[in-house]
Write an enzyme that holds these catalytic residues in place. Structure first.
Site, short mmCIF file in Angstrom:
data_model
loop_
_atom_site.label_atom_id
_atom_site.label_comp_id
_atom_site.label_asym_id
_atom_site.label_seq_id
_atom_site.Cartn_x
_atom_site.Cartn_y
_atom_site.Cartn_z
N SER A 7 17.46 5.30 10.58
CA SER A 7 18.79 5.06 11.39
C SER A 7 18.85 4.25 12.56
CB SER A 7 19.26 6.54 12.00
OG SER A 7 20.04 6.33 13.09
N HIS A 32 20.42 3.59 7.36
CA HIS A 32 21.31 5.00 7.83
C HIS A 32 22.19 4.18 8.86
CE1 HIS A 32 22.62 9.07 8.00
NE2 HIS A 32 22.65 8.77 9.36
N ASP A 34 24.87 4.99 11.94
CA ASP A 34 25.65 6.07 12.58
C ASP A 34 26.83 5.38 13.05
OD1 ASP A 34 24.05 8.44 12.00
OD2 ASP A 34 22.49 7.40 13.05
N MET A 36 30.44 6.48 15.20
CA MET A 36 30.82 7.45 15.93
C MET A 36 32.13 6.99 16.66
SD MET A 36 27.33 8.88 17.64
CE MET A 36 25.80 9.01 16.80
N HIS A 65 27.08 6.76 7.61
CA HIS A 65 27.37 8.10 8.10
C HIS A 65 28.51 8.14 9.15
CE1 HIS A 65 25.67 11.81 10.48
NE2 HIS A 65 26.83 12.19 9.77
N MET A 67 30.91 9.63 11.47
CA MET A 67 31.14 10.92 12.37
C MET A 67 32.55 10.50 12.89
SD MET A 67 27.13 11.32 13.54
CE MET A 67 26.70 9.62 12.99
N MET A 136 22.60 18.07 8.65
CA MET A 136 22.36 17.54 10.01
C MET A 136 21.52 18.71 10.50
SD MET A 136 23.94 14.82 10.49
CE MET A 136 23.55 14.78 12.51
N ASP A 174 18.94 14.87 8.65
CA ASP A 174 19.39 14.02 9.53
C ASP A 174 19.15 14.60 10.95
OD1 ASP A 174 20.18 11.77 10.93
OD2 ASP A 174 22.13 11.87 10.21
C1 DX5 Z 1 23.12 11.71 15.18
C2 DX5 Z 1 22.66 10.88 13.97
C3 DX5 Z 1 21.45 10.73 13.56
C4 DX5 Z 1 20.32 10.33 14.64
C5 DX5 Z 1 18.96 10.76 14.41
O1 DX5 Z 1 24.23 11.94 15.25
O2 DX5 Z 1 23.51 11.08 12.77
O3 DX5 Z 1 21.07 10.01 12.38
O4 DX5 Z 1 20.52 8.98 14.92
O5 DX5 Z 1 18.24 10.45 15.34
P1 DX5 Z 1 16.69 11.05 15.60
O6 DX5 Z 1 15.78 10.85 14.24
O7 DX5 Z 1 16.34 10.41 16.70
O8 DX5 Z 1 16.98 12.49 15.74
ZN ZN Z 2 23.24 10.09 11.12
#
Ligand code: DX5
Ligand code: ZN
Length: 215
Positions: A7, A32, A34, A36, A65, A67, A136, A174
């Site tokens: 990620s 990956h 993320d 947001m 991903h 969010m 998650m 994740d």
């Molecule tokens: C959190 C993300 C994850 C995050 C994971 O909202 O969806 O993908 O980046 O980070 P680590 O591996 O540091 O927990």
């Molecule tokens: Zn993620």
């Protein structure tokens, strides 16, 4: 073979292309991304513009991903930007079936994500409509949190159901995935490990190689 999906959330964004190339060299299977929106989660990251620009850096498959509260509005943009997989959350307030259909209609693969407090039961009925389930193991929004141990039971439950129904859905996990807990997560039934801080803190290539050895 279990796949490793870095990620980029913990990458150095001032040299994102280099960071991605290190991931490739280390043997990452996919990336990956993320996304947001500051509503579905209390944080804002990046969107299709950034994805489109990093698409030039690598041929690795991209898993976006999302969010975000209204993924339905942006599926076309994320596909056009170069996303191969689009993962949306079960917890959004709009029709999941329509969003999944839209993702497939635009030619991408679909994933459904569940937060730590959402039971597997709530996505069971979608398992024949997706290629991936993203479980998650932290509360979404930030990297660097600790793995929530209860997730292991949820992974086992998903694995049992997917196998018993002879489905092809891949289980991605994740949040808080580290080298020290990777084996337990794999043993519970994960197919894909997503990790941000455990990969981008220190030497990216070495970190991925260590994950690959465990996998
Ligand atoms: C959190 C993300 C994850 C995050 C994971 O909202 O969806 O993908 O980046 O980070 P680590 O591996 O540091 O927990
Ligand atoms: Zn993620």
């Amino acid at each position: 073979m279990v796949k490793i999906s870095p990620s980029i959330l913990s990458a150095d964004f001032s040299r994102l292309c280099d960071e991605i190339k290190f991931c490739e060299k280390g043997g990452a299977d996919m990336l990956h991304l993320d996304v947001m929106d500051g509503h579905f989660v209390p944080n804002i990251t990046f969107g299709p513009v950034v994805i489109k620009s990093i698409r030039k850096c690598t041929k690795l498959p991209f898993d976006a991903h999302l969010m975000i509260e209204r993924p339905d509005k942006y599926i076309k943009d994320f596909v056009n930007a170069g996303s191969d997989i689009i993962t949306v959350h079960r917890e959004i307030k709009i029709s999941i079936k329509n969003v999944l259909r839209k993702i497939h209609n635009y030619g991408a693969e679909a994933g459904i994500a569940i937060n730590p407090e959402t039971p597997f039961e709530r996505v069971k009925d979608y398992m024949d409509r997706v290629e991936y389930i993203l479980i998650m193991s932290v509360h979404p929004g930030f990297s660097g949190q600790s793995f929530i141990e209860d997730t292991l039971d949820k992974i086992r439950e998903a694995r049992e159901y997917i196998d018993s129904e002879s489905l092809e859905v891949k289980i991605a996990v994740d949040g808080g995935v580290k080298q020290h807990n990777a084996k337990r997560i794999i043993d519970a039934g994960a197919d894909i490990l997503v990790a941000a801080s455990a990969i981008f803190r220190g030497n990216v290539e070495d970190n991925i190689r260590k994950f690959k050895e465990i996998a």
